[in-house]
Design a protein around this motif. Sequence first.
Motif, PDB file in Angstrom:
ATOM      1  N   TYR A 182       6.116  -4.298  -0.298  1.00 44.28           N
ATOM      2  CA  TYR A 182       4.720  -4.015   0.048  1.00 44.28           C
ATOM      3  C   TYR A 182       3.908  -3.763  -1.217  1.00 44.28           C
ATOM      4  O   TYR A 182       2.831  -4.341  -1.404  1.00 44.28           O
ATOM      5  N   GLU A 183       4.414  -2.909  -2.095  1.00 46.41           N
ATOM      6  CA  GLU A 183       3.693  -2.578  -3.322  1.00 46.41           C
ATOM      7  C   GLU A 183       3.556  -3.808  -4.221  1.00 46.41           C
ATOM      8  O   GLU A 183       2.512  -4.012  -4.849  1.00 46.41           O
ATOM      9  N   VAL A 197       0.827  -6.137  -2.649  1.00 45.05           N
ATOM     10  CA  VAL A 197      -0.525  -5.593  -2.829  1.00 45.05           C
ATOM     11  C   VAL A 197      -0.939  -5.677  -4.292  1.00 45.05           C
ATOM     12  O   VAL A 197      -2.069  -6.080  -4.606  1.00 45.05           O
ATOM     13  N   GLY A 198      -0.038  -5.306  -5.201  1.00 47.67           N
ATOM     14  CA  GLY A 198      -0.361  -5.391  -6.618  1.00 47.67           C
ATOM     15  C   GLY A 198      -0.659  -6.813  -7.055  1.00 47.67           C
ATOM     16  O   GLY A 198      -1.602  -7.061  -7.821  1.00 47.67           O
ATOM     17  N   ILE A 244      -4.166  -7.905  -5.719  1.00 49.06           N
ATOM     18  CA  ILE A 244      -5.295  -7.352  -6.476  1.00 49.06           C
ATOM     19  C   ILE A 244      -5.630  -8.252  -7.657  1.00 49.06           C
ATOM     20  O   ILE A 244      -6.793  -8.600  -7.892  1.00 49.06           O
ATOM     21  N   ALA A 278      -5.258  -4.163   3.130  1.00 43.33           N
ATOM     22  CA  ALA A 278      -4.259  -3.378   2.416  1.00 43.33           C
ATOM     23  C   ALA A 278      -4.672  -3.157   0.965  1.00 43.33           C
ATOM     24  O   ALA A 278      -4.476  -2.068   0.409  1.00 43.33           O
ATOM     25  N   VAL A 279      -5.245  -4.181   0.352  1.00 40.67           N
ATOM     26  CA  VAL A 279      -5.699  -4.048  -1.029  1.00 40.67           C
ATOM     27  C   VAL A 279      -6.857  -3.055  -1.108  1.00 40.67           C
ATOM     28  O   VAL A 279      -6.911  -2.210  -2.010  1.00 40.67           O
ATOM     29  N   ASP A 292      -7.432  -0.599   0.941  1.00 38.51           N
ATOM     30  CA  ASP A 292      -6.844   0.725   1.162  1.00 38.51           C
ATOM     31  C   ASP A 292      -6.195   1.247  -0.118  1.00 38.51           C
ATOM     32  O   ASP A 292      -6.284   2.433  -0.438  1.00 38.51           O
ATOM     33  N   HIS A 293      -5.534   0.350  -0.860  1.00 41.05           N
ATOM     34  CA  HIS A 293      -4.891   0.750  -2.114  1.00 41.05           C
ATOM     35  C   HIS A 293      -5.933   1.233  -3.116  1.00 41.05           C
ATOM     36  O   HIS A 293      -5.745   2.256  -3.791  1.00 41.05           O
ATOM     37  N   THR A 311      -7.254   4.601  -1.940  1.00 41.27           N
ATOM     38  CA  THR A 311      -6.251   5.659  -2.035  1.00 41.27           C
ATOM     39  C   THR A 311      -5.964   6.066  -3.473  1.00 41.27           C
ATOM     40  O   THR A 311      -5.793   7.250  -3.775  1.00 41.27           O
ATOM     41  N   THR A 312      -5.897   5.090  -4.375  1.00 35.07           N
ATOM     42  CA  THR A 312      -5.480   5.376  -5.747  1.00 35.07           C
ATOM     43  C   THR A 312      -6.633   5.646  -6.700  1.00 35.07           C
ATOM     44  O   THR A 312      -6.483   6.380  -7.675  1.00 35.07           O
ATOM     45  N   GLU A 313      -7.800   5.044  -6.444  1.00 40.92           N
ATOM     46  CA  GLU A 313      -8.900   5.154  -7.397  1.00 40.92           C
ATOM     47  C   GLU A 313     -10.022   6.087  -6.951  1.00 40.92           C
ATOM     48  O   GLU A 313     -10.800   6.549  -7.778  1.00 40.92           O
TER      49      GLU A 313
END
Length: 203
Positions: free
Chosen positions: A16-17, A20-21, A24, A63-64, A66-67, A70-72
């Motif tokens: 999953y990671e 998504v990475g 991006i 999902a991107v 959301d990432h 969530t992270t930034e």
Amino acid sequence: MASQERALRADAARNYERIVGAAIVAFEEVGPEVTLEEIAGRAAVSVATVYRRFRTREQVVRAVLDHVLTTEIEPMAAAHTDDPWRDLAGLLETAIEALAGHRVLLAVARESPKFDLESMHRCVHSMQLLLRRAIEAGVVRPELEVRDLAAVIVMTLATVHPGDPHGADRKRYLALLLDGLRASRDTLPPPSSHDLPGSPRQQ
């Protein structure tokens, strides 16, 4: 058996990671036409793995987003100083700059009619504490709700365009919108609903 299940879950989380990475980077480098096959290749997983995890391109986009949120952005909601106005305004600025930095992804997300209804939902709820502090300090309108913050983000992002690489327009119009959040003698008209647009209760 339990150890095998844990290993499978860990493997699924890693995939999953990786997907998504890879997505991006792929959106920004290839453009909005990037395919799930391209993303799979960059993530070094099979196309079947991508489809099994996400099923549609829209789910990858979500999902991107959301990432990024969530992270930034969300971690900034926990940052408090002795200036409630600066905390709230700074978080809105951070959210907009983070999303504007993913210009292609933002353009792709706008193609989804649910973008402004769902993608900001959890993000703005993480701003609830900062909004409450600003209201209690008397530096913003007391009738403000988290849905108003979502609207500020979405309206400002509508001014992001390729012809403005330094973000002059988004900075200008965010300043105008932030000024509208400040405490005033005039009361805002009521919203159509007190629920945040896109909340489960409205779907």
